[in-house]
Design an enzyme around this catalytic site. Sequence first.
Site, PDB file in Angstrom:
ATOM      1  N   ASN A 175       0.862  -1.187   0.000  1.00 19.06           N
ATOM      2  CA  ASN A 175       0.000   0.000   0.000  1.00 19.06           C
ATOM      3  C   ASN A 175       0.896   1.234   0.000  1.00 19.06           C
ATOM      4  O   ASN A 175       1.464   1.592   1.029  1.00 19.06           O
ATOM      5  CB  ASN A 175      -0.901  -0.023   1.251  1.00 19.06           C
ATOM      6  N   LYS A 206       0.044   4.237  -0.273  1.00 21.24           N
ATOM      7  CA  LYS A 206      -0.634   5.434   0.270  1.00 21.24           C
ATOM      8  C   LYS A 206      -0.413   6.600  -0.702  1.00 21.24           C
ATOM      9  O   LYS A 206      -0.452   6.396  -1.912  1.00 21.24           O
ATOM     10  CB  LYS A 206      -0.144   5.748   1.683  1.00 21.24           C
ATOM     11  N   HIS A 252      -9.748   1.013   4.735  1.00 20.17           N
ATOM     12  CA  HIS A 252      -8.440   1.186   5.388  1.00 20.17           C
ATOM     13  C   HIS A 252      -8.608   2.147   6.571  1.00 20.17           C
ATOM     14  O   HIS A 252      -9.421   3.080   6.507  1.00 20.17           O
ATOM     15  CB  HIS A 252      -7.419   1.737   4.384  1.00 20.17           C
ATOM     16  N   GLU A 303      -7.014   4.596   7.548  1.00 20.14           N
ATOM     17  CA  GLU A 303      -6.865   6.027   7.245  1.00 20.14           C
ATOM     18  C   GLU A 303      -8.132   6.570   6.583  1.00 20.14           C
ATOM     19  O   GLU A 303      -8.487   7.730   6.770  1.00 20.14           O
ATOM     20  CB  GLU A 303      -5.609   6.249   6.386  1.00 20.14           C
ATOM     21  N   GLU A 309      -5.926  -5.176  10.661  1.00 22.37           N
ATOM     22  CA  GLU A 309      -4.942  -4.111  10.847  1.00 22.37           C
ATOM     23  C   GLU A 309      -5.289  -3.313  12.106  1.00 22.37           C
ATOM     24  O   GLU A 309      -6.088  -2.361  12.035  1.00 22.37           O
ATOM     25  CB  GLU A 309      -4.969  -3.165   9.644  1.00 22.37           C
ATOM     26  N   GLY A 364       1.801   2.204  10.781  1.00 18.95           N
ATOM     27  CA  GLY A 364       2.716   3.333  10.621  1.00 18.95           C
ATOM     28  C   GLY A 364       3.405   3.753  11.908  1.00 18.95           C
ATOM     29  O   GLY A 364       4.030   4.810  11.962  1.00 18.95           O
ATOM     30  N   SER A 401       2.947  -2.228  10.643  1.00 19.77           N
ATOM     31  CA  SER A 401       4.389  -2.199  10.909  1.00 19.77           C
ATOM     32  C   SER A 401       5.099  -3.502  10.565  1.00 19.77           C
ATOM     33  O   SER A 401       6.039  -3.913  11.253  1.00 19.77           O
ATOM     34  CB  SER A 401       4.654  -1.797  12.365  1.00 19.77           C
TER      35      SER A 401
HETATM   36  C1  PEP Z   1      -1.071   0.014   5.983  1.00 20.83           C
HETATM   37  O1  PEP Z   1      -0.973   1.068   5.380  1.00 20.83           O
HETATM   38  O2  PEP Z   1      -2.054  -0.713   5.786  1.00 20.83           O
HETATM   39  C2  PEP Z   1      -0.015  -0.371   6.916  1.00 20.83           C
HETATM   40  C3  PEP Z   1      -0.122  -1.517   7.537  1.00 20.83           C
HETATM   41  O3  PEP Z   1       1.010   0.513   7.087  1.00 20.83           O
HETATM   42  P1  PEP Z   1       2.436   0.188   7.815  1.00 20.83           P
HETATM   43  O4  PEP Z   1       2.951  -1.095   7.232  1.00 20.83           O
HETATM   44  O5  PEP Z   1       3.292   1.371   7.491  1.00 20.83           O
HETATM   45  O6  PEP Z   1       2.144   0.038   9.275  1.00 20.83           O
END
Ligand code: PEP
Length: 251
Positions: free
Chosen positions: A9, A11, A95, A97, A167, A173, A212
Amino acid sequence: MRTPIVAANWKMHKTAGEAVGYFRRLLELVAPQPKVELVVFPPATLLSLAKKHLEGSPIGWGAQNAYPEPQGAFTGEVSVVQVADLGARYLICGHSERRHIFGEGDELIGRKVRAALDTGLVPILCVGELLEERQAGRAWEVVERQLSTALADVFLPSPERLVVAYEPVWAIGTGVPARPEDAQGMAARIRKWLEGRFGKPGRAIRIQYGGSVKPENAREFLGLPDIDGALVGGASLDPDKFWAIAQAALT
Ligand code: PEP
């Protein structure tokens, strides 16, 4: 047999030039027929470049978001039909976000899931609790609500047509992943719920962990019995790191 699916992803990152460099490098790295499914989620502006560079390769691409109507007066939005037209196979729905920065609720996310399925896309439905919800012992209650609202009225022709990404919001993040035993525990509950909702085939729906994930910890998650891949943000921006994470699914 659930083929692992590892997704990048991006973003709101990368220009066209950077995207082309990424695709070229990833194509150099990827074995002709990897036993893991790789999917890249660039911003909508770069989907046509993904099609140009990745078509015919083992790497798929998808959209990070789309509006659930096929067309219409929705200024600034991109439709499910438009992303499918650019060869997208997957659509990320809900997601964290989108939920927490843009205020998307479970009902809208459910419309996106249904629109994706109707358009021939495979939704990746993201679910996960906030830190305070976990600390209050409400993690499963939140995840179950997200699942049951988004998947209400969904007809699933086959288990390959849906992916669920667990998630936890506090792990995205932050550099602080969930404990593998907590991720496994939640994935097992999600799988049981999917079986209740879709019958025995529901057990074959793939469940990713996201939050992460990086090359150093990927094996801890990808080796868990109910985790079938990863949704990766930050670490996926580097094609070598993304490929290293994908390789962890093979061992
Ligand atoms: C994500 O954007 O779904 C995500 C898991 O980000 P990160 O790996 O940076 O935590």
